[in-house]
Design a protein around this motif. Sequence first.
Motif, PDB file in Angstrom:
ATOM      1  N   MET A   1     -27.944 -76.463  84.817  1.00  0.00           N
ATOM      2  CA  MET A   1     -28.339 -77.653  85.017  1.00  0.00           C
ATOM      3  C   MET A   1     -29.237 -77.358  86.226  1.00  0.00           C
ATOM      4  O   MET A   1     -28.990 -76.807  87.145  1.00  0.00           O
ATOM      5  N   LYS A   2     -30.497 -78.365  86.299  1.00  0.00           N
ATOM      6  CA  LYS A   2     -31.392 -78.013  87.091  1.00  0.00           C
ATOM      7  C   LYS A   2     -31.531 -79.504  87.872  1.00  0.00           C
ATOM      8  O   LYS A   2     -31.933 -80.430  87.343  1.00  0.00           O
ATOM      9  N   VAL A   3     -31.584 -79.587  89.367  1.00  0.00           N
ATOM     10  CA  VAL A   3     -31.653 -80.720  90.131  1.00  0.00           C
ATOM     11  C   VAL A   3     -33.046 -80.407  90.772  1.00  0.00           C
ATOM     12  O   VAL A   3     -33.182 -79.420  91.576  1.00  0.00           O
ATOM     13  N   LEU A   4     -33.625 -81.541  90.714  1.00  0.00           N
ATOM     14  CA  LEU A   4     -35.031 -81.563  91.845  1.00  0.00           C
ATOM     15  C   LEU A   4     -34.929 -82.565  93.061  1.00  0.00           C
ATOM     16  O   LEU A   4     -34.433 -83.699  92.576  1.00  0.00           O
ATOM     17  N   VAL A   5     -34.846 -82.041  93.908  1.00  0.00           N
ATOM     18  CA  VAL A   5     -34.792 -82.833  95.447  1.00  0.00           C
ATOM     19  C   VAL A   5     -36.131 -83.043  95.910  1.00  0.00           C
ATOM     20  O   VAL A   5     -36.767 -82.061  96.251  1.00  0.00           O
ATOM     21  N   ILE A   6     -36.478 -84.392  96.054  1.00  0.00           N
ATOM     22  CA  ILE A   6     -37.891 -84.638  96.432  1.00  0.00           C
ATOM     23  C   ILE A   6     -37.608 -85.307  97.911  1.00  0.00           C
ATOM     24  O   ILE A   6     -37.214 -86.507  97.824  1.00  0.00           O
ATOM     25  N   GLU A   7     -37.890 -84.641  98.915  1.00  0.00           N
ATOM     26  CA  GLU A   7     -37.488 -85.036 100.263  1.00  0.00           C
ATOM     27  C   GLU A   7     -37.888 -84.227 101.253  1.00  0.00           C
ATOM     28  O   GLU A   7     -37.913 -82.804 101.148  1.00  0.00           O
ATOM     29  N   ASP A   8     -38.742 -84.762 102.401  1.00  0.00           N
ATOM     30  CA  ASP A   8     -39.033 -83.948 103.498  1.00  0.00           C
ATOM     31  C   ASP A   8     -38.095 -83.483 104.646  1.00  0.00           C
ATOM     32  O   ASP A   8     -38.442 -82.940 105.470  1.00  0.00           O
ATOM     33  N   ASP A   9     -36.987 -84.008 104.385  1.00  0.00           N
ATOM     34  CA  ASP A   9     -35.886 -83.543 105.678  1.00  0.00           C
ATOM     35  C   ASP A   9     -35.217 -82.262 104.980  1.00  0.00           C
ATOM     36  O   ASP A   9     -34.434 -82.499 104.269  1.00  0.00           O
ATOM     37  N   SER A  10     -35.378 -81.102 105.480  1.00  0.00           N
ATOM     38  CA  SER A  10     -34.698 -79.933 105.121  1.00  0.00           C
ATOM     39  C   SER A  10     -33.447 -80.171 105.415  1.00  0.00           C
ATOM     40  O   SER A  10     -32.570 -79.408 104.526  1.00  0.00           O
ATOM     41  N   GLY A  11     -32.776 -80.894 106.317  1.00  0.00           N
ATOM     42  CA  GLY A  11     -31.480 -80.949 106.390  1.00  0.00           C
ATOM     43  C   GLY A  11     -30.707 -81.581 105.098  1.00  0.00           C
ATOM     44  O   GLY A  11     -29.780 -80.896 104.686  1.00  0.00           O
TER      45      GLY A  11
END
Length: 231
Positions: free
Chosen positions: A1-11
């Motif tokens: 499974m592949k999840v894409l996270v679109i987020e500028d907070d690297s934490g």
Amino acid sequence: MKVLVIEDDSGIIEVVSLCFQLRWSGTTVISAANGKKGVELVETESPDVIILDIGLPDIDGYQVLKEIRRFSEVPVIMLTVRGEDTDVAKGLELGADDYITKPFSHIELIARVQAVLRRSQGLSVTDDEKPFIAGKLSVDFARNEVTLDGQAVRLTSTERKLLYHLIRNEGRILSHDSLLAKVWGDTYVDARDLLRVHIQHLRQKLGDNSDSPSIITTEHGIGYKFTRPSN
Ligand code: CA
């Protein structure tokens, strides 16, 4: 499974990556730190699910969602911040499937992802299930085709599932709880706002009048009812 996270907070990206590493083996987590890159990765990487932050440095999450929905029905979970004035309803109207509030636990995140994937995996519809045709509306669940007056209508997987249960129970009132449990799962029985937004969206797409609907009617305090359109 592949999840894409679109987020500028690297934490947050780290939290999500670690969560899948620990609890969902075989998952690849990829990420984009801005909206444009995110949309690009949806096209090139075809993720199975997207976790989308609203506050991004270039274009905001709502805009990202709009662009994604032009070409993809991939499940999207919005990330919102507790206490911040995020317009969850707007996100759902633009086609997000669910939302999760930061900070979230691993268990919460996994449960949300499992729930949207379960919904997107579609319905156990057999090939010989007859299309529903009434007035200008034609719904073929087996082929995943909905048309209104000959024009194709694009439904998200959640909307499709919701419509399926409504049509299956044509003429009968379905309670909020039973619709939520059937479409979203048992843990969602209190999420009436979520249901309301998706019902509104479905009405718009089916050409129902949102002020005085005749196809999907509101049964106050009880639930919703689907009535076969006559024209
Ligand atoms: Ca952010």
